[in-house]
Design a protein around this motif. Structure first.
Motif, PDB file in Angstrom:
ATOM      1  N   ALA A 112     -83.514 -25.965 128.431  1.00 55.84           N
ATOM      2  CA  ALA A 112     -83.029 -24.835 129.244  1.00 55.84           C
ATOM      3  C   ALA A 112     -81.608 -24.470 128.823  1.00 55.84           C
ATOM      4  N   ASN A 139     -83.700 -21.631 133.309  1.00 58.02           N
ATOM      5  CA  ASN A 139     -83.508 -22.841 134.126  1.00 58.02           C
ATOM      6  C   ASN A 139     -84.565 -22.915 135.223  1.00 58.02           C
ATOM      7  N   VAL A 162     -87.955 -23.849 133.747  1.00 62.13           N
ATOM      8  CA  VAL A 162     -88.028 -25.263 133.339  1.00 62.13           C
ATOM      9  C   VAL A 162     -88.167 -26.169 134.568  1.00 62.13           C
TER      10      VAL A 162
END
Lengths: 446, 163
Positions: free
Chosen positions: A142, A398, A401
């Motif tokens: 990420a 982010n 993930v």
């Protein structure tokens, strides 16, 4: 009109941050209100370059999404990932390093979210084979996607928006941001080596498992892969030369996307259905809301405040660049960097007018790209993109993930992400500050 | 016709603490499609289907392409079964499910199955006690019964392994 536009902007911003209502709904409804209250006329919203929708950004995003949608069907990313795991001979840190490089390079030329969406399943698979905790690998990917995406014009939406507003071309980003990202990436990986180098160990028989994997099975359609790679390379070449031939980046991307659509044999319905229309309409709504606050003078007021704080001079804007870098990074860690950059772009344009004593709308490319102004644009790009690493909600990659990891039974808590993300954000923004200061203010290398 | 007239009443039942391997054995038999998880009063708490058991073994990240890259799938599957062996029915069961009451008409069951793509629907009384199930096969058999033009003996199974 001033308060109408301001209230619509503030309420929309608050709702986008709260994530209580989908951001696309908020942006489109806010845009409709801006038009209904006649803060902005429809003609201005759709046709005015300074106040309305930036169609260059919209078509560049749609075109790149089409190219990516076709490319993902080839399995090339999964092939490269498994190949790299084998090249690393199953050594856990080497795999982490190579996966970070693949993610960063992929994100520089493709979309960050797509890159992690393709790599996370392979990472979980490899981690399972090695019987190791996948979380450090997933967070690293990420972070790498946000860092890699900063390197090019097409790597991250804020860069696309900045390039369009400031009239910057693909090569400007390669010359100014790519070296910064290479340096940042090297330092980050050195830090990672110190932290993870001795902590990640697996037994030899588990490493052998990796060596038995068959990467060739990942390539689903070799012919489509050849066509996609040729078109992608030509499109990147087109981006490199678009300034020379006086084409907008969106024209180059549209040419690449339509060529690939034509020669791929893929059904246009399914390819176009996979375009992230909510993101596209989010941009359209946002441009109209921001156009409203530009027209009523709110951005001008914000610009005056920023000038008072940073005191930019026509030939030196060091303080403005530094403030812009850290301010963008902190804001992007907590709010979506797209509305942030959408607000900062007209603010910086307004500051150009004020600093160079120009009448409204009279700023030319020479003013906007004045050598004193350029570090400020780069500071905005670096801060907005790298700031996304500061929290699990700082960037779309982010969020993806964290979601995929939880689905696979490996929950990444907010604090756990912060432990990795925040220091990396601080390190990368600090290195960006040094890069900007040394390159533009010490060496005067514009 | 009421569903109570044609529902199956011989079902596979399990308690919420029934472990993964036992569930696997219960469902592995060719006839039942799913196990019904009930309390001591036969109140339906959840359903575990063959698909639910498979999903537990296959990790969320696994797709057909990644599976092809494995050379030792037996080892992989054994490892996965080891991982889930401590799970029990309450961890796996689906607790939100469509159901019928015994007085519902067969046509309603047919429409629900066709609309939503269900294979099987449980039949519950007003207190949620499990009474039976309606499957696609029940409905098809009922269709055959009601149409004299069909002959159940028309079916012919061909053993392809002998060809």
């Amino acid at each position: 009109m001033f308060w109408t536009a301001t209230i619509i902007f503030l309420v929309a911003y608050a709702l986008i941050i709260s994530e209580k209502i989908h951001k696309t709904k908020v942006a489109l409804f806010g845009a409709a209100l801006v038009l209904m209250t006649k803060v902005l006329l429809q003609h201005e919203a759709f046709n005015d370059i300074d106040l309305g929708v930036d169609w260059n950004v919209i078509f560049l995003l749609i075109s790149m999404m089409i190219i990516i949608n076709i490319m993902t069907k080839t399995g090339v990313f999964q092939y490269v990932a498994i190949k790299c795991a084998k090249l690393a001979k199953g050594e856990p840190f080497r795999i982490m390093l190579l996966f970070a490089i693949i993610t960063a390079v992929g994100s520089a030329f493709l979309d960050n979210v797509t890159t992690v969406l393709l790599l996370v399943p392979v990472t979980l698979f490899i981690a399972d084979q090695l019987e190791i905790n996948p979380i450090p690998y997933l967070i690293t990917e990420a972070l790498a996607s946000n860092i890699g995406g900063t390197a090019t014009l097409i790597g991250d939406p804020p860069n696309i928006m900045i390039a369009s507003k400031a009239g910057l071309n693909f090569m400007d980003f390669i010359v100014h941001l790519t070296p910064a990202i290479i340096i940042i990436f090297l330092f980050w990986m050195l830090a990672w080596k110190v932290i993870f180098g001795k902590r990640l160990h697996v037994r030899d028989e588990l490493k052998k498992r990796i060596m038995t994997l068959q990467e060739r099975e990942q390539i689903k359609d070799p012919m489509l892969l050849k066509k996609s790679l040729i078109v992608l390379i030509l499109t990147i070449l087109g981006f490199m030369l678009h300034g020379f031939f006086h084409y907008e980046p969106a024209t180059v991307a549209l040419m690449g996307a339509t060529t690939l659509l034509l020669i791929s044999g893929e059904d246009p319905h399914s390819i176009l259905a996979e375009v992230e229309w909510p993101t596209i309409f989010f941009f359209i709504g946002l441009f109209i809301i921001i156009g409203g606050i530009v027209k009523v003078g709110l951005v001008e007021d914000m610009s005056r405040a920023m000038i008072a704080v940073t005191n930019p001079q026509p030939e030196n804007m060091t303080m403005l660049a530094m403030v812009m870098l850290w301010f963008s990074a902190v804001c992007s860690a907590v709010v979506d960097n797209i509305p942030f950059v959408a607000t900062m772009n007209p603010l910086l344009i307004d500051m150009v007018h004020k600093v160079y004593g120009l009448a409204p709308g009279m700023a030319t490319v020479e003013h906007i790209q004045h050598q004193a102004m350029m570090p400020v644009w780069w500071a905005l790009a670096l801060g907005a993109c790298l700031g996304g690493n500061g929290s699990p909600i700082g960037a779309s990659a982010n969020v993806i993930v964290v979601g995929l990891s939880e689905k696979a039974g490996h929950k990444i808590t907010f604090v756990q992400f912060l432990k990795y993300g925040l220091p990396v954000m601080l390190l990368t923004v600090f290195l960006s500050m040094i890069y900007i200061y040394v390159r533009y203010y010490l060496l005067k290398w514009y | 016709m009421d569903v109570s007239k044609c529902m199956w009443t011989k079902l596979v039942l399990a308690k919420p603490d029934c472990d993964y391997k036992s569930l696997l054995c219960k469902i592995a038999d060719p006839t039942p499609r799913q196990a019904y998880i009930v309390d001591e009063n036969y109140k339906l708490l959840g359903i575990v289907s063959a698909m639910d058991l498979l999903k537990e073994i296959i990790p969320s990240y696994m797709n057909a392409d990644l599976a092809r890259s494995l050379t030792d799938e037996a080892d992989f599957l054994q490892k996965q079964v080891e991982k889930v062996k401590d799970k029990c029915a309450r961890d796996i069961m689906v607790t939100k499910f469509a159901y019928l009451h015994p007085y519902h008409q067969l046509l309603e069951a047919d429409a629900l199955i066709a609309e939503r793509g269900f294979n099987t629907l449980p039949v519950l009384d007003e207190q949620g006690k499990l009474l039976g199930e309606i499957t696609r096969r029940n409905i098809l058999l009922q269709l055959v019964d009601s149409c004299t033009a069909f002959n159940l003996n028309d079916k012919e199974l061909v053993d392809l392994s002998l060809l």
